[in-house]
Design an enzyme around this catalytic site. Structure first.
Site, PDB file in Angstrom:
ATOM      1  N   ASN A  10      12.886   3.758   5.536  1.00 59.81           N
ATOM      2  CA  ASN A  10      13.181   2.704   4.566  1.00 59.81           C
ATOM      3  C   ASN A  10      14.543   2.970   3.898  1.00 59.81           C
ATOM      4  OD1 ASN A  10      13.290   1.167   2.157  1.00 59.81           O
ATOM      5  ND2 ASN A  10      11.073   0.914   2.189  1.00 59.81           N
ATOM      6  N   GLU A  37       0.651   8.387   8.825  1.00 60.72           N
ATOM      7  CA  GLU A  37       0.004   7.952   7.588  1.00 60.72           C
ATOM      8  C   GLU A  37      -1.500   7.812   7.784  1.00 60.72           C
ATOM      9  OE1 GLU A  37       1.875   4.689   5.515  1.00 60.72           O
ATOM     10  OE2 GLU A  37       3.871   5.423   6.028  1.00 60.72           O
ATOM     11  N   ASP A  67       5.420   8.459  -0.100  1.00 59.39           N
ATOM     12  CA  ASP A  67       4.572   7.317   0.180  1.00 59.39           C
ATOM     13  C   ASP A  67       4.366   6.569  -1.127  1.00 59.39           C
ATOM     14  OD1 ASP A  67       3.239   6.199   2.561  1.00 59.39           O
ATOM     15  OD2 ASP A  67       1.505   6.160   1.235  1.00 59.39           O
TER      16      ASP A  67
HETATM   17  P1  ITT Z   1       8.601   5.130   4.993  1.00 58.26           P
HETATM   18  O1  ITT Z   1       7.100   5.246   5.199  1.00 58.26           O
HETATM   19  O2  ITT Z   1       9.355   5.254   6.278  1.00 58.26           O
HETATM   20  O3  ITT Z   1       9.128   6.017   3.908  1.00 58.26           O
HETATM   21  P2  ITT Z   1       7.832   2.469   4.147  1.00 58.26           P
HETATM   22  O4  ITT Z   1       8.558   1.275   3.642  1.00 58.26           O
HETATM   23  O5  ITT Z   1       6.898   2.272   5.313  1.00 58.26           O
HETATM   24  O6  ITT Z   1       8.890   3.616   4.474  1.00 58.26           O
HETATM   25  P3  ITT Z   1       5.516   3.191   2.587  1.00 58.26           P
HETATM   26  O7  ITT Z   1       4.671   3.423   3.796  1.00 58.26           O
HETATM   27  O8  ITT Z   1       5.465   4.169   1.477  1.00 58.26           O
HETATM   28  O9  ITT Z   1       7.065   3.110   2.946  1.00 58.26           O
HETATM   29  O10 ITT Z   1       5.209   1.717   2.095  1.00 58.26           O
HETATM   30  C1  ITT Z   1       5.383   1.378   0.807  1.00 58.26           C
HETATM   31  C2  ITT Z   1       5.501  -0.124   0.675  1.00 58.26           C
HETATM   32  O11 ITT Z   1       5.176  -0.445  -0.691  1.00 58.26           O
HETATM   33  C3  ITT Z   1       6.925  -0.595   0.891  1.00 58.26           C
HETATM   34  O12 ITT Z   1       7.171  -0.967   2.223  1.00 58.26           O
HETATM   35  C4  ITT Z   1       7.020  -1.773  -0.088  1.00 58.26           C
HETATM   36  O13 ITT Z   1       6.473  -2.922   0.512  1.00 58.26           O
HETATM   37  C5  ITT Z   1       6.113  -1.315  -1.224  1.00 58.26           C
HETATM   38  N1  ITT Z   1       6.912  -0.575  -2.215  1.00 58.26           N
HETATM   39  C6  ITT Z   1       6.947   0.749  -2.459  1.00 58.26           C
HETATM   40  N2  ITT Z   1       7.824   1.071  -3.401  1.00 58.26           N
HETATM   41  C7  ITT Z   1       8.391  -0.082  -3.780  1.00 58.26           C
HETATM   42  C8  ITT Z   1       9.405  -0.401  -4.682  1.00 58.26           C
HETATM   43  O14 ITT Z   1      10.069   0.523  -5.365  1.00 58.26           O
HETATM   44  N3  ITT Z   1       9.744  -1.681  -4.819  1.00 58.26           N
HETATM   45  C9  ITT Z   1       9.122  -2.648  -4.109  1.00 58.26           C
HETATM   46  N4  ITT Z   1       8.169  -2.435  -3.218  1.00 58.26           N
HETATM   47  C10 ITT Z   1       7.804  -1.144  -3.029  1.00 58.26           C
END
Ligand code: ITT
Length: 188
Positions: A10, A37, A67
């Site tokens: 991300n 995950e 996460d």
């Molecule tokens: P990585 O696992 O590769 O780090 P990811 O986007 O898949 O990236 P997650 O599995 O932790 O990350 O998913 C978290 C989701 O929650 C993310 O894709 C967003 O949709 C939401 N999210 C998390 N933090 C956020 C933030 O600061 N602002 C907005 N949405 C967020």
């Protein structure tokens, strides 16, 4: 300058981590690899498992894995650990539909960060930011659920407020600041 590696796909998380950890003199380099995950309601368990899994596959240290998710009170914590999937499927509009006519808009973001240290010990920290779900998406900054999340003490969404405010009060900022203190102790 201390350097940490960040296992994430991300780009927005990476940019936020760079800003937050940069304040502690910590440089962040992204690294590619498999972030496994598990399905658990606990983000701590998710990052701990991912860190143990990657231990022998990526040798750079310190290695960070994060996460995060949005937990909506009226939906009993949904989407929580499934936030990424829910964002990709029903999206912001779908979440707003689930909350149509729902008065309780309370929600929080949570982040858990695992730091895999040189001796393969795993340090974990978490952070939360409380707020509410807006009635419609607003703002163009940030990512994910930022356009519908209004943090406590503000009347605009994270996507309207932008980086400067978000990186001071966000779940990620809190979790990363705690890890930054630990890294500073261990690597300076
Ligand atoms: P990585 O696992 O590769 O780090 P990811 O986007 O898949 O990236 P997650 O599995 O932790 O990350 O998913 C978290 C989701 O929650 C993310 O894709 C967003 O949709 C939401 N999210 C998390 N933090 C956020 C933030 O600061 N602002 C907005 N949405 C967020």
């Amino acid at each position: 300058m201390v350097k940490v590696y960040f296992l994430t796909s991300n780009y927005h998380k990476l940019m936020e981590a760079r800003k937050i950890l940069g304040g502690y003199g910590i440089e962040v380099e992204p690294i590619k690899g498999e972030k496994v995950e598990i399905q658990s309601p606990s983000l701590i368990e998710v990052v701990k498992f991912a860190a143990e899994y990657i231990k022998d596959k990526i040798l750079q240290r310190p290695l960070l894995i994060e996460d995060s998710g949005l937990f909506i009170e009226a939906l009993r914590g949904f989407p929580g650990p499934f936030s990424h999937y829910v964002y990709d499927t029903i999206g912001l509009e779908g979440v707003l539909k689930l909350l149509k006519d729902v008065e309780n808009r309370k929600a929080h973001f949570e982040a858990a960060v695992a730091c895999l240290c040189t001796d393969d010990r795993v340090e974990v920290s978490t952070g939360r930011v409380y707020g509410k779900i807006a009635h419609m998406p607003k703002g163009t900054k940030g990512f994910g659920f930022d356009p519908i999340f209004v943090p406590e003490g503000y009347d605009r969404t994270f996507a309207e407020l932008g980086d400067e405010v978000k990186n001071k009060i966000s779940h990620r900022a809190k979790a990363l600041r705690a890890i930054a203190l630990r890294i500073t102790e261990l690597y300076r």
